[in-house]
Design a protein around this motif. Structure first.
Motif, PDB file in Angstrom:
ATOM      1  N   ALA A 147       0.337  -1.052   0.585  1.00  0.00           N
ATOM      2  CA  ALA A 147      -0.276   0.271  -0.225  1.00  0.00           C
ATOM      3  C   ALA A 147       0.380   1.295   0.074  1.00  0.00           C
ATOM      4  O   ALA A 147       0.717   2.349  -0.642  1.00  0.00           O
ATOM      5  N   ILE A 148       1.672   1.325   0.651  1.00  0.00           N
ATOM      6  CA  ILE A 148       3.171   2.275   0.761  1.00  0.00           C
ATOM      7  C   ILE A 148       3.420   2.550  -0.390  1.00  0.00           C
ATOM      8  O   ILE A 148       3.542   3.573  -1.440  1.00  0.00           O
ATOM      9  N   ALA A 149       3.831   1.227  -0.919  1.00  0.00           N
ATOM     10  CA  ALA A 149       4.430   1.557  -2.724  1.00  0.00           C
ATOM     11  C   ALA A 149       3.511   1.938  -3.284  1.00  0.00           C
ATOM     12  O   ALA A 149       3.865   2.728  -4.593  1.00  0.00           O
ATOM     13  N   GLU A 150       2.291   1.472  -3.523  1.00  0.00           N
ATOM     14  CA  GLU A 150       1.376   1.577  -4.012  1.00  0.00           C
ATOM     15  C   GLU A 150       0.984   3.586  -4.475  1.00  0.00           C
ATOM     16  O   GLU A 150       0.265   4.463  -5.172  1.00  0.00           O
ATOM     17  N   LYS A 151       1.168   4.071  -3.196  1.00  0.00           N
ATOM     18  CA  LYS A 151      -0.211   5.500  -2.932  1.00  0.00           C
ATOM     19  C   LYS A 151       0.978   6.386  -2.190  1.00  0.00           C
ATOM     20  O   LYS A 151       0.970   7.731  -2.337  1.00  0.00           O
ATOM     21  N   CYS A 152       2.097   6.241  -1.156  1.00  0.00           N
ATOM     22  CA  CYS A 152       3.695   7.264  -1.035  1.00  0.00           C
ATOM     23  C   CYS A 152       4.675   7.480  -1.936  1.00  0.00           C
ATOM     24  O   CYS A 152       5.564   6.238  -1.787  1.00  0.00           O
ATOM     25  N   HIS A 153       4.523   8.386  -3.223  1.00  0.00           N
ATOM     26  CA  HIS A 153       5.438   7.755  -3.913  1.00  0.00           C
ATOM     27  C   HIS A 153       6.129   9.437  -3.966  1.00  0.00           C
ATOM     28  O   HIS A 153       7.655   8.781  -4.323  1.00  0.00           O
ATOM     29  N   ARG A 154       6.004   9.893  -2.697  1.00  0.00           N
ATOM     30  CA  ARG A 154       7.041  10.488  -2.716  1.00  0.00           C
ATOM     31  C   ARG A 154       7.378  10.680  -1.150  1.00  0.00           C
ATOM     32  O   ARG A 154       8.564  11.284  -0.538  1.00  0.00           O
ATOM     33  N   LEU A 155       7.760   8.822  -0.818  1.00  0.00           N
ATOM     34  CA  LEU A 155       8.274   8.745   0.595  1.00  0.00           C
ATOM     35  C   LEU A 155      10.415   9.506   0.817  1.00  0.00           C
ATOM     36  O   LEU A 155      10.579   8.815  -0.777  1.00  0.00           O
ATOM     37  N   GLN A 156      10.586   9.721   1.725  1.00  0.00           N
ATOM     38  CA  GLN A 156      11.720  10.029   1.436  1.00  0.00           C
ATOM     39  C   GLN A 156      12.390   8.899   2.984  1.00  0.00           C
ATOM     40  O   GLN A 156      14.023   9.017   2.552  1.00  0.00           O
ATOM     41  N   ASN A 196      10.546  -9.475   0.774  1.00  0.00           N
ATOM     42  CA  ASN A 196      11.630  -8.964  -0.058  1.00  0.00           C
ATOM     43  C   ASN A 196      10.477  -8.462  -1.341  1.00  0.00           C
ATOM     44  O   ASN A 196      11.151  -7.956  -2.033  1.00  0.00           O
ATOM     45  N   GLU A 197       9.276  -8.990  -1.843  1.00  0.00           N
ATOM     46  CA  GLU A 197       8.780  -8.722  -2.806  1.00  0.00           C
ATOM     47  C   GLU A 197       7.981  -7.399  -2.636  1.00  0.00           C
ATOM     48  O   GLU A 197       8.524  -6.526  -3.106  1.00  0.00           O
ATOM     49  N   SER A 198       7.699  -7.117  -1.126  1.00  0.00           N
ATOM     50  CA  SER A 198       7.070  -6.094  -1.536  1.00  0.00           C
ATOM     51  C   SER A 198       8.381  -4.504  -1.339  1.00  0.00           C
ATOM     52  O   SER A 198       7.694  -3.393  -1.326  1.00  0.00           O
ATOM     53  N   ASP A 223      17.602  -5.422  12.311  1.00  0.00           N
ATOM     54  CA  ASP A 223      16.892  -6.634  12.408  1.00  0.00           C
ATOM     55  C   ASP A 223      16.063  -7.490  11.262  1.00  0.00           C
ATOM     56  O   ASP A 223      15.248  -7.811  12.127  1.00  0.00           O
ATOM     57  N   CYS A 224      15.657  -6.742   9.847  1.00  0.00           N
ATOM     58  CA  CYS A 224      15.246  -7.352   9.186  1.00  0.00           C
ATOM     59  C   CYS A 224      15.934  -9.097   8.922  1.00  0.00           C
ATOM     60  O   CYS A 224      16.541  -8.471   7.210  1.00  0.00           O
ATOM     61  N   ASP A 225      16.213  -9.819   8.925  1.00  0.00           N
ATOM     62  CA  ASP A 225      17.447 -10.800   8.825  1.00  0.00           C
ATOM     63  C   ASP A 225      16.419 -11.929   7.601  1.00  0.00           C
ATOM     64  O   ASP A 225      17.029 -12.108   7.223  1.00  0.00           O
ATOM     65  N   GLN A 226      15.471 -11.423   7.709  1.00  0.00           N
ATOM     66  CA  GLN A 226      14.875 -12.133   6.506  1.00  0.00           C
ATOM     67  C   GLN A 226      14.999 -11.963   5.107  1.00  0.00           C
ATOM     68  O   GLN A 226      14.515 -12.545   4.235  1.00  0.00           O
ATOM     69  N   LEU A 227      15.517 -10.534   4.904  1.00  0.00           N
ATOM     70  CA  LEU A 227      15.705  -9.666   3.675  1.00  0.00           C
ATOM     71  C   LEU A 227      16.702 -10.212   3.460  1.00  0.00           C
ATOM     72  O   LEU A 227      17.398 -10.885   4.161  1.00  0.00           O
ATOM     73  N   SER A 228      16.944 -10.305   2.126  1.00  0.00           N
ATOM     74  CA  SER A 228      18.034 -11.006   1.347  1.00  0.00           C
ATOM     75  C   SER A 228      18.962  -9.501   0.105  1.00  0.00           C
ATOM     76  O   SER A 228      18.252  -8.283   0.730  1.00  0.00           O
ATOM     77  N   ASP A 229      19.789 -10.648   0.296  1.00  0.00           N
ATOM     78  CA  ASP A 229      20.875  -9.274  -1.075  1.00  0.00           C
ATOM     79  C   ASP A 229      19.705  -8.167  -2.240  1.00  0.00           C
ATOM     80  O   ASP A 229      20.160  -7.041  -2.109  1.00  0.00           O
ATOM     81  N   ASN A 230      18.438  -9.374  -2.827  1.00  0.00           N
ATOM     82  CA  ASN A 230      17.497  -8.499  -3.714  1.00  0.00           C
ATOM     83  C   ASN A 230      16.790  -7.131  -3.188  1.00  0.00           C
ATOM     84  O   ASN A 230      16.970  -6.566  -4.462  1.00  0.00           O
ATOM     85  N   ALA A 231      16.653  -7.585  -2.207  1.00  0.00           N
ATOM     86  CA  ALA A 231      16.039  -5.958  -1.890  1.00  0.00           C
ATOM     87  C   ALA A 231      17.199  -5.073  -1.761  1.00  0.00           C
ATOM     88  O   ALA A 231      15.808  -3.714  -2.026  1.00  0.00           O
TER      89      ALA A 231
END
Length: 755
Positions: free
Chosen positions: A239-248, A260-262, A280-288
């Motif tokens: 939802a953030i990716a869809e609506k908040c394009h100005r996020l900094q 990772n996909e989100s 502490d997001c140890d579930q994220l990998s290199d792709n993210a």
């Protein structure tokens, strides 16, 4: 003398009457068809016409005046003669000066009022003031209690409000109520449509059902902090990716249900990201992380602390593709090795990089450090704690940073020797903070050199078991300067010693060779000292000193509590006064008769042996009055003061209220006046090295810390809540656009190196 002429009105009336009489007579007596009679002007009338009531020059006889050819004198150049009512003067309404000020000036004045109650009083003064104050007052309504939260939600839910309050709210912070926040607490706030900064730190009861409506209604969101919200999933991120394009700015620390996909979709849609915290997001990998490196070239700060699955490729990409990367934190990223930095393009300089945290990157060696220094020559804060493979060669490379280096952490780098520290001090004389905890090869020689740093504020020597009282006398002597005093005759009568020490925090836990005399000397010579840790030092395990000691952390074992000895804030001041006033310590306050001579002799020998002499002294003095701040980046604060609360960094921290960073430091008490016959120091007291005078430089205080016991390890502190004021509304700045800054700080590893 010619009599005064009648006025023009009289002349006009007279001539009109004469012409009318003549015309009437001619009409009666003249036969039909005859020519109309000609009116002949008399001499008197001509003379009267030639003058005015102001005695103007007589006009020529052949001069014509259109005044007489106008039948209606109201159309003449004189116009209608005004009556008395028309002649009345009407002044504008007399207003006070403040009422005449334009709205822009009023808003500027109101924005400088910091008390919400005063702003409310201004708002109730008049409608014009209310229109100018209401947006300032509602810019950041903070919910510090559930009663205030309810009042705010009720006002926002009004059907026909006097003001459109929902358009004024730019910042929402529920961190103060985090322990009880749930979806129902957040949903009423979804009516706000212009929120720029949203802080929901540690709201563990919040789920996607509450967050998604709030995100969807605020497409102008610039900064979002949902760190510690363990029930937030990838649905919110989509939802953030869809609506908040100005996020900094985005902080998703400890959100372990995001995928990772989100994050990849977020990086592709929100290309203005500048500050990113994935702690502490140890579930994220290199792709993210690679997605952010490839799609967000304006990243300023990224924190990957405890992202255990991140390898070399994302690190290389972040550095190589980032156009302005300032902070890179990779603490406890165990998979990173030398390749992450040796793969960087050759001959490319990353001059924006100021902070690099490589804590516990145990695979790194000297080659990686040498490459880092060559590629980022303007590093200011460098953390290599627990990089156990680095040696003196790495420190020699770090010395190339010269005056740029202000903060260096080398705790647990057990291979470092005195030679490396000496080289570092010679080249980097602007160091403010240095931690050498658990560097067991270091001796007094290193501390004597460190004492020569004119701007040293914090020094960590935990478990440097080889240092003795000589090091303490060196640190104390570095802050002592002599000045001649003149008597009434103008002659130099005696030398007066004063202290301008810059030392604020000294960590000496488990330095078992230290004794009371040297610590007393250090306390009295460092008036700015606000933290002194002496855990495990036998000389200070005394019952009479416990009342000045800070409470041990609750998770300490019984043995750790028994040896815990940390003085902070007022505890330091109390300890100093106690040691200066008790008779049993009086012998330590007498001046040693040959101390200055011993200092000069030792200093001369050291300068001659090192071949630096006047050169180094001149360099230290030249730098003592300031430093180049052209880049505008502070040592410890790389952000712009955003309200978003972030975790304090890679090192354990405990914001104890007794800690001395914010305490008022009283001046040291005068020495006792009773006569003492004992010498100041024991017979074996070593000499102390003097140092050039220092000029204080103010810095933002670092986060406070705990003194870990023998088995306590350093760990990252949890993200603390960001409070926002005491009233219903917080004091705030103007309602201008937000920069969405999210700041992170490198914190002191206060004696945690003992693990």
């Amino acid at each position: 003398m010619r009599p005064p002429a009648p006025s023009l009105d009289v002349i006009a009336a007279r001539n009109s009457a004469a012409a009318a009489v003549a015309a009437a007579a001619a009409a009666v007596s003249a036969p039909s068809g005859s020519n109309p009679p000609t009116v002949t002007m008399t001499d008197d009338s001509r003379d009267s016409r030639s003058s005015s009531s102001t005695n103007s020059p007589v006009p020529a006889d052949n001069e014509e005046s259109d005044f007489f050819h106008v039948a209606n004198d109201s159309q003449s150049s004189l116009g209608v003669v005004p009556n008395l009512q028309d002649m009345q003067v009407t002044d504008p309404e007399c207003l006070p000066t403040v009422a005449a000020l334009p709205s822009e000036i009023l808003i500027s004045i109101f924005s400088r009022i910091t008390t919400p109650s005063e702003l409310l009083n201004c708002m109730l003064t008049c409608k014009r003031w209310a229109r100018n104050v209401v947006e300032i007052l509602w810019h950041r309504p903070t919910c510090t209690s559930w009663q205030k939260h309810s009042a705010i939600c009720t006002t926002l839910g009004l059907e026909r409000p006097y003001f459109t309050y929902t358009d004024f709210v730019k910042r929402i912070n529920l961190a103060a109520l985090a322990d009880k926040v749930n979806d129902g607490s957040v949903m009423p706030l979804a009516v706000c449509t212009r929120v720029e900064r949203l802080t929901l730190t540690n709201c563990q009861g919040l789920t996607d059902s509450g967050l998604i409506p709030l995100v969807r209604s605020n497409q102008h969101l610039l900064a979002l902090d949902i760190s510690g919200d363990i029930n937030i999933t990838e649905s919110s991120v989509f939802a953030i990716a869809e609506k908040c394009h100005r996020l900094q700015g985005l902080n998703v620390s400890n959100c372990k249900q995001i995928s990772n996909e989100s994050m990849i979709q977020l990086a592709e849609n929100c290309r203005y990201i500048k500050r990113l915290k994935l702690n502490d997001c140890d579930q994220l990998s290199d792709n993210a992380v690679l997605a952010f490196a490839n799609n967000c070239p304006n990243i300023l700060e990224i924190d990957l602390h405890q992202c255990a699955n991140i390898g070399n490729e994302p690190v290389t990409a972040l550095l190589a593709k980032g156009q302005s990367l300032r902070e890179l934190r990779l603490a406890n990223c165990d998979l990173i090795d030398d390749s992450a930095f040796l793969s960087l393009p050759s001959n490319k300089i990353y001059e924006h990089l100021r902070i690099l945290d490589l804590t516990s990157c145990t695979r790194l060696t000297d080659r990686a450090i040498e490459k880092i220094i060559d590629a980022a020559p303007r590093l200011r804060n460098l953390v290599l704690a627990k990089c156990s493979n680095i040696t003196d060669a790495a420190v020699y490379a770090i010395a190339k940073l010269s005056k740029n280096l202000h903060y260096v952490h080398l705790g647990h780098c057990r291979h470092i020797t005195d030679d490396a520290v000496k080289r570092l001090v010679q080249s980097c004389n602007r160091i403010r903070y240095i931690d050498l905890g658990c560097c067991t090869h270091l001796t007094d020689e290193s501390v004597i050199q460190l004492a020569r740093l004119p701007k040293l504020k914090r020094i960590g020597l935990v478990k440097c078991s080889s240092i003795t009282d000589e090091s303490m006398y060196a640190l104390a002597g570095a802050n002592r300067h002599a000045q001649n005093r003149r008597n009434t005759a103008g002659n130099n009568s005696r030398r007066h010693e004063y202290h301008t020490g810059s030392l604020e925090r000294v960590h000496l836990s488990y330095c078992t060779n230290l004794t009371l005399p040297s610590i007393i000397k250090l306390l009295n010579c460092c008036p700015k000292l606000t933290h002194l840790s002496l855990t495990g030092v036998p000389a200070f395990l005394r019952e009479d000193l416990e009342k000045f000691c800070r409470e041990a952390p609750s998770d300490f074992t019984e043995h750790q509590r028994a040896v815990f000895c940390v003085f902070s804030g007022q505890g330091v001041a109390g300890l100093r006064q106690y040691l200066n006033t008790q008779p049993e310590f009086a012998e330590y306050h007498l001046q040693h008769p040959t101390l200055s001579a011993l200092r000069r002799a030792v200093q001369a020998n050291q300068d001659a042996a090192q071949g630096q002499g006047q050169g180094l002294a001149a360099a230290l003095m030249a730098d003592a009055d300031g430093f180049d701040e052209a880049d505008g980046v502070d040592d410890d604060d790389m952000g712009d003061g955003s309200e978003i609360a972030l975790d304090p960094g890679a090192f354990g921290a405990n914001d104890n209220h007794m800690n001395g960073a914010n305490a008022v430091i009283p001046p040291p008490p005068p020495p006792p006046t009773h006569p003492i016959s004992q010498p100041l120091f024991p017979p074996s007291h070593p000499s102390v090295v003097p140092i050039s005078p220092t000029i204080g430089v103010s810095f933002a205080p670092m986060s406070q810390d705990n003194d870990a016991g023998p088995t306590a390890g350093s760990s990252a502190a949890a993200a603390g809540p960001s409070t926002a004021g005491q009233g219903l509304f917080a004091s705030q700045n103007g309602a201008g656009p937000s920069t969405a800054s999210m700041q992170g700080r490198i914190e002191e590893d206060d004696d945690s190196g003992s693990s």
